[in-house]
Design a protein around this motif. Structure first.
Motif, PDB file in Angstrom:
ATOM      1  N   SER A   1      44.911  48.842  57.518  1.00  0.00           N
ATOM      2  CA  SER A   1      44.094  49.796  56.442  1.00  0.00           C
ATOM      3  C   SER A   1      44.928  50.352  55.376  1.00  0.00           C
ATOM      4  CB  SER A   1      43.373  50.746  57.199  1.00  0.00           C
ATOM      5  OG  SER A   1      44.212  51.698  58.082  1.00  0.00           O
ATOM      6  N   PRO A   2      44.415  51.247  54.339  1.00  0.00           N
ATOM      7  CA  PRO A   2      45.339  51.728  53.412  1.00  0.00           C
ATOM      8  C   PRO A   2      46.130  52.987  53.940  1.00  0.00           C
ATOM      9  CG  PRO A   2      43.265  51.196  52.430  1.00  0.00           C
ATOM     10  CD  PRO A   2      42.920  50.954  54.023  1.00  0.00           C
ATOM     11  N   ALA A   3      47.382  53.186  53.509  1.00  0.00           N
ATOM     12  CA  ALA A   3      47.802  54.356  53.555  1.00  0.00           C
ATOM     13  C   ALA A   3      47.099  55.487  53.080  1.00  0.00           C
ATOM     14  CB  ALA A   3      49.364  54.496  53.256  1.00  0.00           C
ATOM     15  N   THR A   4      47.207  56.940  53.545  1.00  0.00           N
ATOM     16  CA  THR A   4      46.845  57.948  52.762  1.00  0.00           C
ATOM     17  C   THR A   4      47.538  58.506  51.685  1.00  0.00           C
ATOM     18  OG1 THR A   4      45.580  58.660  54.982  1.00  0.00           O
ATOM     19  CG2 THR A   4      45.625  60.450  53.124  1.00  0.00           C
TER      20      THR A   4
ATOM     21  N   GLN B   1      49.051  63.184  48.003  1.00  0.00           N
ATOM     22  CA  GLN B   1      48.819  64.269  47.022  1.00  0.00           C
ATOM     23  C   GLN B   1      47.191  64.496  47.180  1.00  0.00           C
ATOM     24  OE1 GLN B   1      50.380  62.622  43.438  1.00  0.00           O
ATOM     25  NE2 GLN B   1      52.478  63.552  43.677  1.00  0.00           N
ATOM     26  N   THR B   2      46.277  63.379  47.253  1.00  0.00           N
ATOM     27  CA  THR B   2      44.723  63.526  47.231  1.00  0.00           C
ATOM     28  C   THR B   2      44.270  63.495  48.658  1.00  0.00           C
ATOM     29  OG1 THR B   2      44.689  61.058  46.989  1.00  0.00           O
ATOM     30  CG2 THR B   2      45.025  62.319  44.821  1.00  0.00           C
ATOM     31  N   GLY B   3      44.999  63.069  49.525  1.00  0.00           N
ATOM     32  CA  GLY B   3      44.541  62.760  50.981  1.00  0.00           C
ATOM     33  C   GLY B   3      43.474  61.497  50.781  1.00  0.00           C
ATOM     34  N   GLU B   4      43.334  60.938  49.891  1.00  0.00           N
ATOM     35  CA  GLU B   4      42.271  59.857  49.841  1.00  0.00           C
ATOM     36  C   GLU B   4      43.128  58.579  50.215  1.00  0.00           C
ATOM     37  OE1 GLU B   4      39.012  60.042  49.106  1.00  0.00           O
ATOM     38  OE2 GLU B   4      39.209  62.080  49.059  1.00  0.00           O
ATOM     39  N   PRO B   5      42.639  57.564  50.296  1.00  0.00           N
ATOM     40  CA  PRO B   5      43.175  56.110  50.656  1.00  0.00           C
ATOM     41  C   PRO B   5      43.973  55.620  49.647  1.00  0.00           C
ATOM     42  CG  PRO B   5      40.708  56.106  51.339  1.00  0.00           C
ATOM     43  CD  PRO B   5      40.959  57.305  50.755  1.00  0.00           C
ATOM     44  N   ALA B   6      45.144  55.436  49.781  1.00  0.00           N
ATOM     45  CA  ALA B   6      45.963  54.901  48.640  1.00  0.00           C
ATOM     46  C   ALA B   6      45.362  53.723  47.690  1.00  0.00           C
ATOM     47  CB  ALA B   6      47.266  54.381  49.067  1.00  0.00           C
ATOM     48  N   LYS B   7      45.799  53.696  46.475  1.00  0.00           N
ATOM     49  CA  LYS B   7      45.365  52.520  45.457  1.00  0.00           C
ATOM     50  C   LYS B   7      46.261  51.547  45.530  1.00  0.00           C
ATOM     51  CE  LYS B   7      41.382  54.758  44.484  1.00  0.00           C
ATOM     52  NZ  LYS B   7      40.301  54.486  44.954  1.00  0.00           N
ATOM     53  N   TYR B   8      46.052  50.240  45.690  1.00  0.00           N
ATOM     54  CA  TYR B   8      46.796  49.010  45.601  1.00  0.00           C
ATOM     55  C   TYR B   8      46.560  48.264  44.308  1.00  0.00           C
ATOM     56  CZ  TYR B   8      47.805  50.547  50.314  1.00  0.00           C
ATOM     57  OH  TYR B   8      48.167  51.415  51.635  1.00  0.00           O
ATOM     58  N   ASP B   9      47.611  47.701  43.648  1.00  0.00           N
ATOM     59  CA  ASP B   9      47.611  46.768  42.524  1.00  0.00           C
ATOM     60  C   ASP B   9      48.302  45.529  43.005  1.00  0.00           C
ATOM     61  OD1 ASP B   9      47.978  45.516  40.170  1.00  0.00           O
ATOM     62  OD2 ASP B   9      49.078  46.899  39.239  1.00  0.00           O
ATOM     63  N   GLY B  10      47.343  44.320  43.081  1.00  0.00           N
ATOM     64  CA  GLY B  10      47.809  43.118  43.451  1.00  0.00           C
ATOM     65  C   GLY B  10      48.535  42.366  42.153  1.00  0.00           C
ATOM     66  N   ASP B  11      48.643  42.882  41.219  1.00  0.00           N
ATOM     67  CA  ASP B  11      49.455  42.443  40.103  1.00  0.00           C
ATOM     68  C   ASP B  11      50.802  43.069  40.064  1.00  0.00           C
ATOM     69  OD1 ASP B  11      47.155  40.646  39.552  1.00  0.00           O
ATOM     70  OD2 ASP B  11      46.338  42.306  38.171  1.00  0.00           O
TER      71      ASP B  11
ATOM     72  N   HIS C   1      40.933  43.389  50.312  1.00  0.00           N
ATOM     73  CA  HIS C   1      39.900  43.023  50.477  1.00  0.00           C
ATOM     74  C   HIS C   1      39.566  43.069  51.996  1.00  0.00           C
ATOM     75  CE1 HIS C   1      39.738  40.908  46.523  1.00  0.00           C
ATOM     76  NE2 HIS C   1      41.214  41.010  46.541  1.00  0.00           N
ATOM     77  N   PRO C   2      39.175  44.328  52.658  1.00  0.00           N
ATOM     78  CA  PRO C   2      38.719  44.456  54.128  1.00  0.00           C
ATOM     79  C   PRO C   2      37.557  43.530  54.448  1.00  0.00           C
ATOM     80  CG  PRO C   2      37.854  46.293  52.371  1.00  0.00           C
ATOM     81  CD  PRO C   2      38.744  45.353  51.748  1.00  0.00           C
ATOM     82  N   ASP C   3      36.788  42.882  53.556  1.00  0.00           N
ATOM     83  CA  ASP C   3      35.792  42.007  53.940  1.00  0.00           C
ATOM     84  C   ASP C   3      36.358  40.775  54.354  1.00  0.00           C
ATOM     85  OD1 ASP C   3      36.532  41.724  51.282  1.00  0.00           O
ATOM     86  OD2 ASP C   3      34.887  40.558  50.985  1.00  0.00           O
ATOM     87  N   VAL C   4      37.531  40.395  53.666  1.00  0.00           N
ATOM     88  CA  VAL C   4      38.150  39.063  54.188  1.00  0.00           C
ATOM     89  C   VAL C   4      38.936  39.415  55.326  1.00  0.00           C
ATOM     90  CG1 VAL C   4      39.909  37.505  53.614  1.00  0.00           C
ATOM     91  CG2 VAL C   4      38.460  38.312  51.874  1.00  0.00           C
TER      92      VAL C   4
ATOM     93  N   PRO D   1      38.066  29.628  39.744  1.00  0.00           N
ATOM     94  CA  PRO D   1      37.306  30.776  39.070  1.00  0.00           C
ATOM     95  C   PRO D   1      37.489  32.181  39.793  1.00  0.00           C
ATOM     96  CG  PRO D   1      35.992  29.033  39.502  1.00  0.00           C
ATOM     97  CD  PRO D   1      37.099  28.630  40.133  1.00  0.00           C
ATOM     98  N   ASP D   2      37.425  33.078  38.789  1.00  0.00           N
ATOM     99  CA  ASP D   2      37.759  34.676  38.981  1.00  0.00           C
ATOM    100  C   ASP D   2      39.393  34.511  39.865  1.00  0.00           C
ATOM    101  OD1 ASP D   2      37.636  37.432  39.387  1.00  0.00           O
ATOM    102  OD2 ASP D   2      36.075  36.944  41.130  1.00  0.00           O
ATOM    103  N   PRO D   3      40.238  34.179  39.112  1.00  0.00           N
ATOM    104  CA  PRO D   3      41.504  33.707  39.729  1.00  0.00           C
ATOM    105  C   PRO D   3      42.249  35.106  40.387  1.00  0.00           C
ATOM    106  CG  PRO D   3      41.642  33.604  37.426  1.00  0.00           C
ATOM    107  CD  PRO D   3      40.195  33.831  37.691  1.00  0.00           C
ATOM    108  N   ARG D   4      42.109  36.143  39.817  1.00  0.00           N
ATOM    109  CA  ARG D   4      42.735  37.521  40.327  1.00  0.00           C
ATOM    110  C   ARG D   4      42.106  37.881  41.358  1.00  0.00           C
ATOM    111  NH1 ARG D   4      46.684  36.831  41.458  1.00  0.00           N
ATOM    112  NH2 ARG D   4      47.256  39.011  41.419  1.00  0.00           N
ATOM    113  N   THR D   5      40.896  37.362  41.985  1.00  0.00           N
ATOM    114  CA  THR D   5      40.108  37.730  43.305  1.00  0.00           C
ATOM    115  C   THR D   5      40.714  37.154  44.391  1.00  0.00           C
ATOM    116  OG1 THR D   5      38.320  38.572  42.056  1.00  0.00           O
ATOM    117  CG2 THR D   5      38.142  38.280  44.547  1.00  0.00           C
ATOM    118  N   TYR D   6      40.750  37.749  45.593  1.00  0.00           N
ATOM    119  CA  TYR D   6      41.499  36.823  46.790  1.00  0.00           C
ATOM    120  C   TYR D   6      40.132  36.233  47.194  1.00  0.00           C
ATOM    121  CZ  TYR D   6      43.914  35.659  51.115  1.00  0.00           C
ATOM    122  OH  TYR D   6      44.347  35.275  52.089  1.00  0.00           O
ATOM    123  N   LYS D   7      40.121  34.961  47.213  1.00  0.00           N
ATOM    124  CA  LYS D   7      38.772  34.242  47.898  1.00  0.00           C
ATOM    125  C   LYS D   7      39.262  33.012  48.464  1.00  0.00           C
ATOM    126  CE  LYS D   7      35.617  35.368  44.186  1.00  0.00           C
ATOM    127  NZ  LYS D   7      34.605  34.587  43.043  1.00  0.00           N
ATOM    128  N   PRO D   8      39.529  33.272  49.907  1.00  0.00           N
ATOM    129  CA  PRO D   8      39.764  32.207  50.678  1.00  0.00           C
ATOM    130  C   PRO D   8      38.863  30.733  50.923  1.00  0.00           C
ATOM    131  CG  PRO D   8      40.124  33.996  51.826  1.00  0.00           C
ATOM    132  CD  PRO D   8      39.317  34.448  50.577  1.00  0.00           C
TER     133      PRO D   8
END
Length: 552
Positions: free
Chosen positions: A470-473, A476-486, A320-323, A406-413
């Protein structure tokens, strides 16, 4: 010579048939649910609901049953009745308001009796010895005493920041050194200057393995079917593993205790919790193995949970980079670019407080709580709770209740925007307004909660003041890594599966400020040769233990 007549033979056969039928009927009832206890999923003989319990991610199954059977339900696991509390109201009513009946722990044959020698404080049975240690701990961890540890927290946090600047890929190691060194200073009177400290590495290594072992299927089955506890160790790999782990842990904890004890005896040590424990030992007569595990249990609690919460918070900032941008903006506005945040800034950083509360709600480190046990039979809302029943504080389900969050799996301070209470005030206040259940409930509420909040306040505010994260690269793809909060790993305690990310100091000026702060504090307070405190800060609340009978 005829020993039995035909009529006697028939009588014996009849007796054996009736006895076998009685025993079979009794055994067949194992696993069944009495009609007067809370409802739950259908059972099968012998096993009850054991066959429905997944080995991986059991918190999701308990959440599913809570949605189906309500906030108070039961599951039958072999010979054990488990009452699952999945609402804040139920936890408040039973574990808080009736804490005298729910302060015990269930027997844990593998996790406590074998792997801990019966001595691990967090799962210790309730009784006179636990109450005495509880009071001793309270004397050095209460809210008045907690303020005095800020100099320790301040210095260790600064060193953590410099460590992340120099070794960003090892950020978890530096977070763990921060929480571990703070804990060793309070408990044993020494600090850990390096992430390579062998005591630090063994602590996290052994506690991780204990958590997995204690929460494993083999450990659970040994508790659910006590007859299995009589199997010789030679035929039981879990018992052999538990004994081996116990020896490893005991060696660490007793060695640290004996080192502190020697310092008390010969006057070379520093003020610490072990000073109080030494006086308690002289009066109560418990042995060095007990003292080692008592102090070691505190070291586990102080090191692991706070580190895991910060690790989860960093993951939330990546997802959540906006947070992240919002909390950095608050810190920048209140603190400015020319100094580090201090603990005095915390009251003026409401969004930082919200981020801490949301981090614990979003990724609770003690995901199903530590089990309680009913001392005596009780009733609740028309249901019977049997004496000896295991009672679970279903933390995950409470935190993820969409009516509560509400929307419990979203990080909302922002969901805590109107909550200005401390973590302790929240934990002991109105049930519906409690922010999290990570620290337990009732008499088993973690006494380190005041210290933990200050460590988290410094951790969150200073990480945000110092770094862009920020995300690691993806290689394999050179794209930002994906992260799973669960994706959580662990046993009794959990944390995010280990991940990589990028830490970038926000300015050269901030780099210099951090390095100058570390250099100055090290010169003022630490021995240049050993890295230990030359003089303990004034006002430390140690050596306060008084041998008296405490009534609860």
């Amino acid at each position: 010579m005829v020993l039995f007549s035909s009529s006697n033979v028939l009588l014996l056969l009849g007796f054996f048939a009736v006895s076998s039928l009685f025993l079979l009927t009794k055994a067949w009832k194992i696993g069944s649910r009495p009609v007067d206890i809370p409802p739950g999923p259908p059972t099968i003989p012998i096993f009850g609901n054991l066959h429905q319990m997944p080995i991986d991610k059991p918190h999701l199954q308990l959440q599913k049953w809570a949605q189906e059977y309500g906030p108070v339900y039961s599951i039958i696991l072999g010979t054990t009745t488990m009452i699952v509390l999945s609402s804040d109201e139920a936890v408040k009513d039973l574990l808080d308001k009736r804490s005298g009946n729910y302060s015990d722990r269930p027997d844990m044959y593998i996790g406590q009796t074998i792997a801990s020698g019966g001595l691990r404080l967090v799962v210790m049975r309730y009784g006179k010895f636990w109450r005495m240690i509880h009071k001793t701990i309270h004397n050095i961890l209460n809210i008045r005493a907690a303020v005095n540890y800020v100099p320790y927290q301040d210095l260790e946090n600064k060193i953590m920041l410099q460590g992340i600047i120099d070794e960003p890929d090892a950020f978890l190691d530096h977070i763990r050194r921060y929480t571990f060194s703070l804990s060793t200073q309070i408990i044993f009177g020494y600090r850990a200057p390096s992430t390579q400290d062998p005591n630090l590495q063994q602590l996290f290594w052994s506690f991780e393995r204990w958590g997995k072992l204690a929460g494993s299927a083999s450990a659970q089955i040994a508790d659910l079917f006590p007859i299995l506890q009589s199997i010789p160790a030679a035929l039981s790999p879990p018992v052999r593993t538990a004994r081996w782990l116990h020896e490893k842990e005991k060696f660490l904890y007793v060695r640290l205790w004996m080192r502190a004890k020697k310092g008390v005896s010969d006057g070379t040590g520093h003020p610490c919790f072990c000073n109080d424990l030494f006086r308690a030992q002289e009066t109560e007569g418990f042995d060095d193995a007990q003292a080692g595990y008592i102090s070691g249990s505190l070291l586990e609690a102080g090191s692991d949970t706070t580190a895991a919460i910060l690790y989860g918070f960093i993951l939330a900032m990546i997802i959540h980079p906006d947070v992240q941008n919002k909390v950095k903006a608050e810190v920048d506005k209140v603190v400015g670019p020319e100094r580090l945040p201090t603990i005095e800034d915390y009251e003026n950083l409401p969004y930082v407080r919200c981020c801490i509360k949301e981090a614990m709600r979003w990724m609770p480190t003690v995901i199903l709580g530590v089990p309680h046990a009913a001392v005596n039979e009780d009733t609740y809302k028309g249901w019977r709770i049997p004496a000896g029943a295991t009672v679970i504080n279903n933390v995950w389900s409470i935190h993820m209740d969409p009516k509560r969050s509400p929307d419990p799996r979203t990080y909302k301070p922002e969901r805590f925007a109107s909550d200005t209470r401390s973590l302790y005030e929240s934990a002991t206040g109105e049930a519906s307004q409690r922010d999290n259940y990570v620290f337990g409930a009732g008499r088993r509420l973690c006494q380190g909660i005041h210290i933990a909040e200050r460590s988290l306040a410094l951790g969150v505010s200073r990480l945000m003041w110092s770094f862009d994260i920020s995300p690691a690269t993806d290689p394999q793809t050179g794209e930002p890594a994906k992260y799973d909060g669960d994706d959580l790993v662990g046993g009794i305690t959990v944390e995010p599966r280990h991940y990589k990310c990028n830490f970038k100091i926000r300015s050269i000026q901030k780099d210099k400020i951090i390095r100058r702060a570390v250099e100055k504090d090290a010169a003022d307070f630490l021995d240049s040769r050993t890295g230990q405190w030359r003089k303990t800060p004034d006002g430390m609340a140690f050596s306060t233990w008084v041998p008296e009978e405490v009534k609860f």
